[in-house]
Design a protein around this motif. Structure first.
Motif, mmCIF file in Angstrom:
data_model
loop_
_atom_site.group_PDB
_atom_site.id
_atom_site.type_symbol
_atom_site.label_atom_id
_atom_site.label_comp_id
_atom_site.label_asym_id
_atom_site.label_seq_id
_atom_site.Cartn_x
_atom_site.Cartn_y
_atom_site.Cartn_z
ATOM 1 N N PHE A 101 9.547 -15.589 27.744
ATOM 2 C CA PHE A 101 9.373 -14.652 28.862
ATOM 3 C C PHE A 101 8.094 -14.033 29.297
ATOM 4 C CE2 PHE A 101 13.931 -13.854 28.041
ATOM 5 C CZ PHE A 101 14.335 -14.059 29.438
ATOM 6 N N GLU A 102 7.373 -14.251 30.382
ATOM 7 C CA GLU A 102 6.229 -13.766 30.594
ATOM 8 C C GLU A 102 6.452 -12.823 32.011
ATOM 9 O OE1 GLU A 102 3.577 -16.967 31.392
ATOM 10 O OE2 GLU A 102 3.088 -17.092 29.461
ATOM 11 N N GLY A 103 5.953 -11.590 31.803
ATOM 12 C CA GLY A 103 6.056 -10.682 32.964
ATOM 13 C C GLY A 103 4.808 -9.964 33.142
ATOM 14 N N VAL A 104 4.904 -9.309 34.458
ATOM 15 C CA VAL A 104 3.777 -8.595 34.732
ATOM 16 C C VAL A 104 4.226 -7.230 35.628
ATOM 17 C CG1 VAL A 104 1.442 -8.295 36.328
ATOM 18 C CG2 VAL A 104 2.067 -10.395 35.051
ATOM 19 N N LEU A 105 3.939 -6.168 35.258
ATOM 20 C CA LEU A 105 4.211 -4.892 36.188
ATOM 21 C C LEU A 105 2.993 -4.213 36.388
ATOM 22 C CD1 LEU A 105 7.259 -3.837 33.439
ATOM 23 C CD2 LEU A 105 7.374 -5.058 36.015
ATOM 24 N N TYR A 106 2.855 -3.752 37.811
ATOM 25 C CA TYR A 106 1.701 -3.121 38.330
ATOM 26 C C TYR A 106 2.024 -1.987 39.323
ATOM 27 C CZ TYR A 106 -2.942 -1.968 40.551
ATOM 28 O OH TYR A 106 -3.637 -1.187 41.171
ATOM 29 N N VAL A 107 1.610 -0.882 39.140
ATOM 30 C CA VAL A 107 1.910 0.227 40.139
ATOM 31 C C VAL A 107 0.548 0.957 40.387
ATOM 32 C CG1 VAL A 107 2.938 2.523 40.488
ATOM 33 C CG2 VAL A 107 4.328 0.722 39.148
ATOM 34 N N PRO A 108 0.001 0.754 41.688
ATOM 35 C CA PRO A 108 -1.074 1.327 42.110
ATOM 36 C C PRO A 108 -1.282 2.763 41.660
ATOM 37 C CG PRO A 108 -0.261 -0.227 43.677
ATOM 38 C CD PRO A 108 0.713 0.079 42.833
ATOM 39 N N PRO A 109 -2.613 3.240 41.355
ATOM 40 C CA PRO A 109 -2.692 4.708 41.048
ATOM 41 C C PRO A 109 -2.879 5.325 42.475
ATOM 42 C CG PRO A 109 -4.523 3.775 40.418
ATOM 43 C CD PRO A 109 -3.704 2.344 40.810
ATOM 44 N N ASN A 110 -2.930 6.576 42.390
ATOM 45 C CA ASN A 110 -3.319 7.545 43.614
ATOM 46 C C ASN A 110 -4.957 7.103 43.673
ATOM 47 O OD1 ASN A 110 -0.868 8.714 44.283
ATOM 48 N ND2 ASN A 110 -0.984 9.989 42.588
ATOM 49 N N THR A 111 -5.411 7.637 44.863
ATOM 50 C CA THR A 111 -6.763 7.576 45.063
ATOM 51 C C THR A 111 -7.755 8.285 44.110
ATOM 52 O OG1 THR A 111 -6.825 9.139 46.745
ATOM 53 C CG2 THR A 111 -6.452 6.875 47.536
ATOM 54 N N ASP A 112 -7.132 9.488 43.326
ATOM 55 C CA ASP A 112 -7.618 10.102 42.424
ATOM 56 C C ASP A 112 -7.684 9.607 41.084
ATOM 57 O OD1 ASP A 112 -5.313 10.997 42.074
ATOM 58 O OD2 ASP A 112 -5.307 13.223 42.370
ATOM 59 N N PRO A 182 6.127 0.585 46.866
ATOM 60 C CA PRO A 182 4.711 0.826 46.910
ATOM 61 C C PRO A 182 4.392 2.354 46.465
ATOM 62 C CG PRO A 182 5.708 0.760 49.111
ATOM 63 C CD PRO A 182 6.552 0.335 48.138
ATOM 64 N N THR A 183 3.117 2.603 46.251
ATOM 65 C CA THR A 183 2.612 3.866 46.220
ATOM 66 C C THR A 183 2.099 4.333 47.463
ATOM 67 O OG1 THR A 183 1.919 3.642 43.724
ATOM 68 C CG2 THR A 183 0.834 5.355 44.975
ATOM 69 N N THR A 184 2.774 5.644 47.729
ATOM 70 C CA THR A 184 2.067 6.082 48.750
ATOM 71 C C THR A 184 1.328 7.153 48.819
ATOM 72 O OG1 THR A 184 4.160 7.669 48.863
ATOM 73 C CG2 THR A 184 4.507 5.476 50.286
ATOM 74 N N THR A 185 0.216 7.467 49.657
ATOM 75 C CA THR A 185 -0.590 8.401 49.585
ATOM 76 C C THR A 185 -0.918 8.818 50.993
ATOM 77 O OG1 THR A 185 -2.726 7.105 49.778
ATOM 78 C CG2 THR A 185 -1.824 7.304 47.540
ATOM 79 N N PRO A 186 -1.783 10.021 50.984
ATOM 80 C CA PRO A 186 -2.143 10.508 52.467
ATOM 81 C C PRO A 186 -2.975 9.550 53.189
ATOM 82 C CG PRO A 186 -2.259 12.240 51.007
ATOM 83 C CD PRO A 186 -1.953 10.980 50.384
ATOM 84 N N GLU A 187 -3.749 8.642 52.432
ATOM 85 C CA GLU A 187 -4.708 7.689 52.965
ATOM 86 C C GLU A 187 -4.088 6.712 53.473
ATOM 87 O OE1 GLU A 187 -6.850 10.612 50.529
ATOM 88 O OE2 GLU A 187 -5.257 8.989 50.118
ATOM 89 N N HIS A 188 -2.802 6.264 52.639
ATOM 90 C CA HIS A 188 -2.143 5.103 52.859
ATOM 91 C C HIS A 188 -0.594 5.352 53.203
ATOM 92 C CE1 HIS A 188 -5.399 2.487 51.860
ATOM 93 N NE2 HIS A 188 -5.633 3.509 50.948
ATOM 94 N N PRO A 189 -0.345 6.065 54.247
ATOM 95 C CA PRO A 189 1.039 6.699 54.253
ATOM 96 C C PRO A 189 2.269 5.316 54.124
ATOM 97 C CG PRO A 189 -0.182 6.518 56.562
ATOM 98 C CD PRO A 189 -1.108 6.300 55.344
ATOM 99 N N ALA A 190 1.814 4.088 54.605
ATOM 100 C CA ALA A 190 2.453 2.872 54.656
ATOM 101 C C ALA A 190 2.856 2.394 53.126
ATOM 102 C CB ALA A 190 1.948 1.737 55.629
ATOM 103 N N GLY A 191 1.970 2.740 52.370
ATOM 104 C CA GLY A 191 2.075 2.359 50.835
ATOM 105 C C GLY A 191 0.980 1.255 50.543
#
Length: 249
Positions: A101-112, A182-191
């Motif tokens: 089994f090979e898996g990848v999990l990634y969640v983008p951080p906020n801009t800060d 997706p991760t949503t931020t003020p700079e990227h409201p669409a995520g």
């Protein structure tokens, strides 16, 4: 297996059987046995066959048990029904399924740099079972499940020691599910897209066999053992008689 997973597998296998109906099963032949995957979409591969150890690469399983997504839900399934015919003069002493089994999990951080509010998830399940053909004797069932895998985990399911001279079936079923939000931020409201993937790499059946001694060879072996036993007994009796007549023992 929980009820939700089992229902998903049943539905997936029904679709698999329907789509595979138009496929022509590919037969793998060895000196000890032959094997046909009745549900395979792609021919499996005979990787090696030496000294009673046969390794078969499961190409359809490799292609099917793989999924990835950047947003929302995705998944895939696999069902394989392998009819194994044992050739005269041989027996199957065991079998196993292996892979990774090979898996990848990634969640983008906020801009800060703080953790983002996105989400990534994966889950996989593989089940191996075997039984006589026609159906009647059940040789066992093995299963492995993983969740939230970011890395690699080996899979190994083994039958243990057997002695099968009659035909039998191997059933391999699997399911992979992934989801990402997706991760949503003020700079990227669409995520900003997260990512999740899962696959089974290098799925392989290994089948262990040995020759069954022919009846005439068994008879000759038993006769030879009888002769050796008779000679040993006569020698022992002679040694006892020598001792009775004060001869060196």
């Amino acid at each position: 297996m929980n009820s939700t997973t089992r229902l998903l597998l049943i539905a997936a296998l029904a679709l698999s059987a329907t789509s595979a109906a138009a496929q022509t099963p590919v037969r793998i032949d060895t000196a000890a046995f032959s094997m046909v995957n009745q549900w395979g979409d792609a021919p499996d591969t005979l990787l090696s066959d030496t000294n009673g150890v046969t390794r078969i690469g499961l190409n359809t399983a490799s292609a099917s048990l793989s999924a990835d997504t950047g947003r929302y839900l995705d998944g895939n399934f696999y069902g394989g029904l392998f009819e194994v015919t044992v050739n005269a003069g041989y027996r199957v002493t065991g079998f196993s399924f292996s892979g990774t089994f090979e898996g990848v999990l990634y969640v983008p951080p906020n801009t800060d740099g703080t953790p983002g509010d996105g989400f990534a998830y994966n889950s996989g399940y593989i089940e191996l079972s075997a039984g006589s053909r026609p159906y009647g004797i059940f040789y066992g069932e093995h299963a492995q499940r993983i969740d939230m895998l970011d890395g690699a985990i080996p899979v190994l399911m083994s039958s243990g020691e057997l002695s099968l001279t009659s035909d039998f079936n191997l059933s391999l079923q699997g399911l992979v599910l992934v989801s990402a939000y997706p991760t949503t931020t003020p700079e990227h409201p669409a995520g900003i897209d997260s990512f999740a993937s899962l696959r089974v790499r290098d799925p392989v059946f290994t089948i262990y066999t040995s020759a069954v001694p022919e009846p005439d060879r068994v008879a000759m072996l038993l006769a030879g053992l009888g002769v050796l036993g008779s000679v040993a007994m006569r020698k022992k009796i002679g040694d006892v008689q020598d001792c009775q007549y004060d001869l060196p023992c």
